[in-house]
Design a protein around this motif. Structure first.
Motif, PDB file in Angstrom:
ATOM      1  N   LEU A 157      28.858  11.791  39.514  1.00  0.00           N
ATOM      2  CA  LEU A 157      28.114  10.691  38.887  1.00  0.00           C
ATOM      3  C   LEU A 157      26.792  10.508  39.612  1.00  0.00           C
ATOM      4  O   LEU A 157      26.751  10.506  40.840  1.00  0.00           O
ATOM      5  N   HIS A 158      25.716  10.368  38.848  1.00  0.00           N
ATOM      6  CA  HIS A 158      24.381  10.253  39.443  1.00  0.00           C
ATOM      7  C   HIS A 158      23.709   8.990  38.939  1.00  0.00           C
ATOM      8  O   HIS A 158      23.734   8.706  37.739  1.00  0.00           O
ATOM      9  N   ARG A 159      23.104   8.254  39.874  1.00  0.00           N
ATOM     10  CA  ARG A 159      22.438   7.005  39.489  1.00  0.00           C
ATOM     11  C   ARG A 159      21.228   7.323  38.602  1.00  0.00           C
ATOM     12  O   ARG A 159      20.463   8.249  38.890  1.00  0.00           O
ATOM     13  N   ILE A 160      21.056   6.586  37.527  1.00  0.00           N
ATOM     14  CA  ILE A 160      19.905   6.771  36.630  1.00  0.00           C
ATOM     15  C   ILE A 160      18.661   6.214  37.328  1.00  0.00           C
ATOM     16  O   ILE A 160      18.699   5.099  37.847  1.00  0.00           O
ATOM     17  N   PRO A 161      17.564   6.992  37.365  1.00  0.00           N
ATOM     18  CA  PRO A 161      16.349   6.480  38.020  1.00  0.00           C
ATOM     19  C   PRO A 161      15.900   5.147  37.395  1.00  0.00           C
ATOM     20  O   PRO A 161      16.077   4.926  36.195  1.00  0.00           O
ATOM     21  N   ASP A 162      15.323   4.281  38.231  1.00  0.00           N
ATOM     22  CA  ASP A 162      14.866   2.967  37.753  1.00  0.00           C
ATOM     23  C   ASP A 162      13.918   3.131  36.574  1.00  0.00           C
ATOM     24  O   ASP A 162      13.042   3.992  36.580  1.00  0.00           O
ATOM     25  N   GLY A 163      14.077   2.284  35.585  1.00  0.00           N
ATOM     26  CA  GLY A 163      13.156   2.269  34.454  1.00  0.00           C
ATOM     27  C   GLY A 163      13.467   3.305  33.391  1.00  0.00           C
ATOM     28  O   GLY A 163      12.817   3.353  32.348  1.00  0.00           O
ATOM     29  N   VAL A 164      14.449   4.182  33.637  1.00  0.00           N
ATOM     30  CA  VAL A 164      14.816   5.206  32.652  1.00  0.00           C
ATOM     31  C   VAL A 164      15.898   4.630  31.742  1.00  0.00           C
ATOM     32  O   VAL A 164      16.917   4.141  32.203  1.00  0.00           O
ATOM     33  N   SER A 165      15.648   4.710  30.420  1.00  0.00           N
ATOM     34  CA  SER A 165      16.582   4.116  29.457  1.00  0.00           C
ATOM     35  C   SER A 165      17.827   4.983  29.302  1.00  0.00           C
ATOM     36  O   SER A 165      17.823   6.168  29.628  1.00  0.00           O
ATOM     37  N   TYR A 166      18.886   4.377  28.768  1.00  0.00           N
ATOM     38  CA  TYR A 166      20.106   5.145  28.483  1.00  0.00           C
ATOM     39  C   TYR A 166      19.823   6.252  27.464  1.00  0.00           C
ATOM     40  O   TYR A 166      20.419   7.318  27.512  1.00  0.00           O
ATOM     41  N   ASP A 167      18.929   6.017  26.505  1.00  0.00           N
ATOM     42  CA  ASP A 167      18.626   7.046  25.510  1.00  0.00           C
ATOM     43  C   ASP A 167      17.950   8.264  26.139  1.00  0.00           C
ATOM     44  O   ASP A 167      18.088   9.378  25.657  1.00  0.00           O
ATOM     45  N   LEU A 215      13.958  14.643  36.673  1.00  0.00           N
ATOM     46  CA  LEU A 215      12.968  14.854  35.603  1.00  0.00           C
ATOM     47  C   LEU A 215      13.031  13.786  34.510  1.00  0.00           C
ATOM     48  O   LEU A 215      12.056  13.592  33.774  1.00  0.00           O
ATOM     49  N   THR A 216      14.183  13.082  34.404  1.00  0.00           N
ATOM     50  CA  THR A 216      14.260  12.032  33.383  1.00  0.00           C
ATOM     51  C   THR A 216      13.186  10.966  33.624  1.00  0.00           C
ATOM     52  O   THR A 216      12.785  10.266  32.704  1.00  0.00           O
ATOM     53  N   ALA A 217      12.737  10.868  34.862  1.00  0.00           N
ATOM     54  CA  ALA A 217      11.702   9.880  35.152  1.00  0.00           C
ATOM     55  C   ALA A 217      10.356  10.287  34.551  1.00  0.00           C
ATOM     56  O   ALA A 217       9.442   9.468  34.437  1.00  0.00           O
ATOM     57  N   ARG A 218      10.208  11.563  34.167  1.00  0.00           N
ATOM     58  CA  ARG A 218       8.892  12.048  33.725  1.00  0.00           C
ATOM     59  C   ARG A 218       8.814  12.570  32.301  1.00  0.00           C
ATOM     60  O   ARG A 218       7.733  12.599  31.723  1.00  0.00           O
ATOM     61  N   LEU A 265      18.431  15.266  14.612  1.00  0.00           N
ATOM     62  CA  LEU A 265      18.241  16.097  15.799  1.00  0.00           C
ATOM     63  C   LEU A 265      19.365  15.734  16.770  1.00  0.00           C
ATOM     64  O   LEU A 265      20.466  16.194  16.627  1.00  0.00           O
ATOM     65  N   LYS A 266      19.081  14.839  17.709  1.00  0.00           N
ATOM     66  CA  LYS A 266      20.146  14.444  18.635  1.00  0.00           C
ATOM     67  C   LYS A 266      20.852  13.204  18.112  1.00  0.00           C
ATOM     68  O   LYS A 266      20.218  12.180  17.843  1.00  0.00           O
ATOM     69  N   VAL A 267      22.160  13.309  17.976  1.00  0.00           N
ATOM     70  CA  VAL A 267      22.986  12.195  17.538  1.00  0.00           C
ATOM     71  C   VAL A 267      23.725  11.649  18.755  1.00  0.00           C
ATOM     72  O   VAL A 267      24.230  12.410  19.572  1.00  0.00           O
ATOM     73  N   VAL A 268      23.752  10.320  18.866  1.00  0.00           N
ATOM     74  CA  VAL A 268      24.395   9.680  20.008  1.00  0.00           C
ATOM     75  C   VAL A 268      25.476   8.736  19.496  1.00  0.00           C
ATOM     76  O   VAL A 268      25.269   8.013  18.521  1.00  0.00           O
ATOM     77  N   ILE A 269      26.645   8.780  20.134  1.00  0.00           N
ATOM     78  CA  ILE A 269      27.745   7.899  19.750  1.00  0.00           C
ATOM     79  C   ILE A 269      27.898   6.804  20.804  1.00  0.00           C
ATOM     80  O   ILE A 269      28.074   7.092  21.988  1.00  0.00           O
ATOM     81  N   ARG A 270      27.776   5.554  20.356  1.00  0.00           N
ATOM     82  CA  ARG A 270      27.805   4.426  21.289  1.00  0.00           C
ATOM     83  C   ARG A 270      29.221   3.901  21.459  1.00  0.00           C
ATOM     84  O   ARG A 270      29.918   3.638  20.474  1.00  0.00           O
ATOM     85  N   SER A 271      29.635   3.739  22.701  1.00  0.00           N
ATOM     86  CA  SER A 271      30.923   3.107  22.984  1.00  0.00           C
ATOM     87  C   SER A 271      30.740   1.603  23.103  1.00  0.00           C
ATOM     88  O   SER A 271      31.659   0.841  22.825  1.00  0.00           O
ATOM     89  N   THR A 272      29.564   1.196  23.543  1.00  0.00           N
ATOM     90  CA  THR A 272      29.331  -0.224  23.741  1.00  0.00           C
ATOM     91  C   THR A 272      29.160  -0.931  22.404  1.00  0.00           C
ATOM     92  O   THR A 272      28.756  -0.328  21.422  1.00  0.00           O
ATOM     93  N   THR A 273      29.477  -2.197  22.391  1.00  0.00           N
ATOM     94  CA  THR A 273      29.241  -2.969  21.166  1.00  0.00           C
ATOM     95  C   THR A 273      28.040  -3.880  21.360  1.00  0.00           C
ATOM     96  O   THR A 273      27.670  -4.636  20.467  1.00  0.00           O
ATOM     97  N   GLU A 274      27.414  -3.773  22.559  1.00  0.00           N
ATOM     98  CA  GLU A 274      26.212  -4.583  22.816  1.00  0.00           C
ATOM     99  C   GLU A 274      25.049  -4.007  22.019  1.00  0.00           C
ATOM    100  O   GLU A 274      24.972  -2.802  21.815  1.00  0.00           O
ATOM    101  N   ASP A 275      24.122  -4.875  21.629  1.00  0.00           N
ATOM    102  CA  ASP A 275      22.985  -4.436  20.829  1.00  0.00           C
ATOM    103  C   ASP A 275      21.964  -3.636  21.607  1.00  0.00           C
ATOM    104  O   ASP A 275      21.496  -2.615  21.175  1.00  0.00           O
ATOM    105  N   SER A 276      21.616  -4.144  22.790  1.00  0.00           N
ATOM    106  CA  SER A 276      20.560  -3.477  23.538  1.00  0.00           C
ATOM    107  C   SER A 276      21.071  -3.151  24.928  1.00  0.00           C
ATOM    108  O   SER A 276      22.198  -3.417  25.274  1.00  0.00           O
ATOM    109  N   GLU A 277      20.186  -2.546  25.720  1.00  0.00           N
ATOM    110  CA  GLU A 277      20.614  -2.050  27.034  1.00  0.00           C
ATOM    111  C   GLU A 277      20.671  -3.172  28.052  1.00  0.00           C
ATOM    112  O   GLU A 277      19.711  -3.788  28.334  1.00  0.00           O
TER     113      GLU A 277
END
Ligand code: ZN
Ligand code: ZN
Length: 343
Positions: free
Chosen positions: A130-140, A294-297, A331-343
């Motif tokens: 498991l790797h921490r997501i860089p600050d400011g990088v969205s889940y998408d 690289l997700t940061a860029r 193109l890329k399809v994402v399946i959400r497990s969360t029921t929350e609207d936003s991040e």
């Protein structure tokens, strides 16, 4: 918890499963936010790749740490994380040589294929995966780190010299990720795609990010291309075309997975032009770290065209031409497990 399980007739079924529990002291319980649909998932459902029946599928996932084992020190409850689904032992010969994707103890460990994955509310994994997501990088954006790691491994296999022109066969999500990474690393890029919908999307997406150095052509346009030093087949059954497109002393990388493809190639073409034909597999441990960084860029989220909740998994796969007569609409399809609207 809710989980999408592969049944005996190779269909996904939404079922109730017990929430996985932390067993080892380095285990981490992740509340899954969302999971990208991988070409491999699609291949399983259309019978081109096998997965364990009864397994919870899904492996390109991101989420939030919900609970940690007593010896976990690098992650805390609430951290946003990216899952590395290609588990390895870290102790065998290939692992010690950093070729973790060829780990000798890998059998039965592929998340979402042989062991339970992330099309579910929760997932348990050891902290080192498991790797921490860089600050400011969205889940998408973060949800594309795993396929980006595959791309970095395959670009490395091409022995890309900065500035080398790269020809990519296939303009699906992997082809476009390859294009983004190669262009970011300084290479001009040509994408060859036969589907018109995907060609238009590819051109818009790539030229929105890069002001120059991008061309997108049809399969017919391919015949007028000059040969190039690096050709990557992201489809997996285009080796014969790839060989024809490679310049003398060039490299052809076989990247796409197609277990049914068998190709006729004239060995003399390889010999006379001194071609190098390589396969690299998914990714090695170090590529995953580079992809996370690289997700940061790179604006990877531009590839995501659709989100569906777990309950609408049939519609999610239908957008990728599974269980329907229609062609690709996504193109890329994402399946959400969360029921929350936003991040
Ligand atoms: Zn995948
Ligand atoms: Zn190993």
């Amino acid at each position: 918890m809710r989980a999408l399980v592969l049944n005996d007739s190779l269909k996904l079924e939404l079922v109730e499963r017990a929430r996985p529990a932390i067993a080892g002291s380095r285990d981490v319980l992740v509340r899954v936010y969302q999971t990208g649909v991988c070409g491999t998932d699609r291949s399983v459902l259309v019978g081109k790749f096998s997965a364990a029946h009864g397994v919870i599928m899904g492996h390109e996932s991101v989420g939030e740490v919900a609970e940690i084992g007593v010896d976990v020190t690098n992650l805390a409850v609430g951290d946003r994380v990216i899952v590395n689904p290609t588990l390895y032992c870290g102790r065998c010969g290939p692992c010690l040589d950093e070729r973790t994707n060829f780990c000798l103890n890998k059998v039965g460990t592929e998340v979402g294929i042989d062991r339970d994955g992330s099309y579910a509310d929760y997932l348990v994994l050891e902290d080192r995966f498991l790797h921490r997501i860089p600050d400011g990088v969205s889940y998408d954006r973060a949800v594309l780190a795993e396929p980006l790691a595959c791309v970095l491994n395959n670009l490395d296999a091409a022995h890309l010299t900065p500035g080398d022109w790269v020809i990519l066969i296939g303009g699906g999500p992997i082809g476009l990720l390859c294009a983004m990474a190669a262009r970011y690393l300084g290479s001009p890029v040509t994408v060859v795609e036969r589907d018109e919908y995907r060609r238009k999307q590819a051109l818009k997406l790539l030229t929105d990010i890069f002001p120059d150095g991008i061309t997108v052509v049809s399969a017919d346009g391919m015949t007028s291309l000059p040969p190039g030093p690096v050709v990557i087949d992201t489809v997996g059954n285009q080796l014969a075309f790839a060989v024809d497109l490679a310049a003398p002393a060039g490299t052809v990388v076989i990247m796409g997975y197609d277990s049914r493809a068998e190709i006729n190639v004239q060995p003399l073409k390889i010999l006379q032009r001194g071609l190098r034909i390589v396969g690299a597999g998914d990714f090695k441990g170090p590529h995953f770290l580079r992809a996370v960084a690289l997700t940061a860029r790179l604006p990877l989220e531009k590839l995501v065209t659709h989100h569906f909740p777990l309950e609408e998994h049939e519609a999610a796969f239908a957008a990728l031409a599974v269980g329907t007569n229609q062609s690709y609409r996504a193109l890329k399809v994402v399946i959400r497990s969360t029921t929350e609207d936003s991040e």
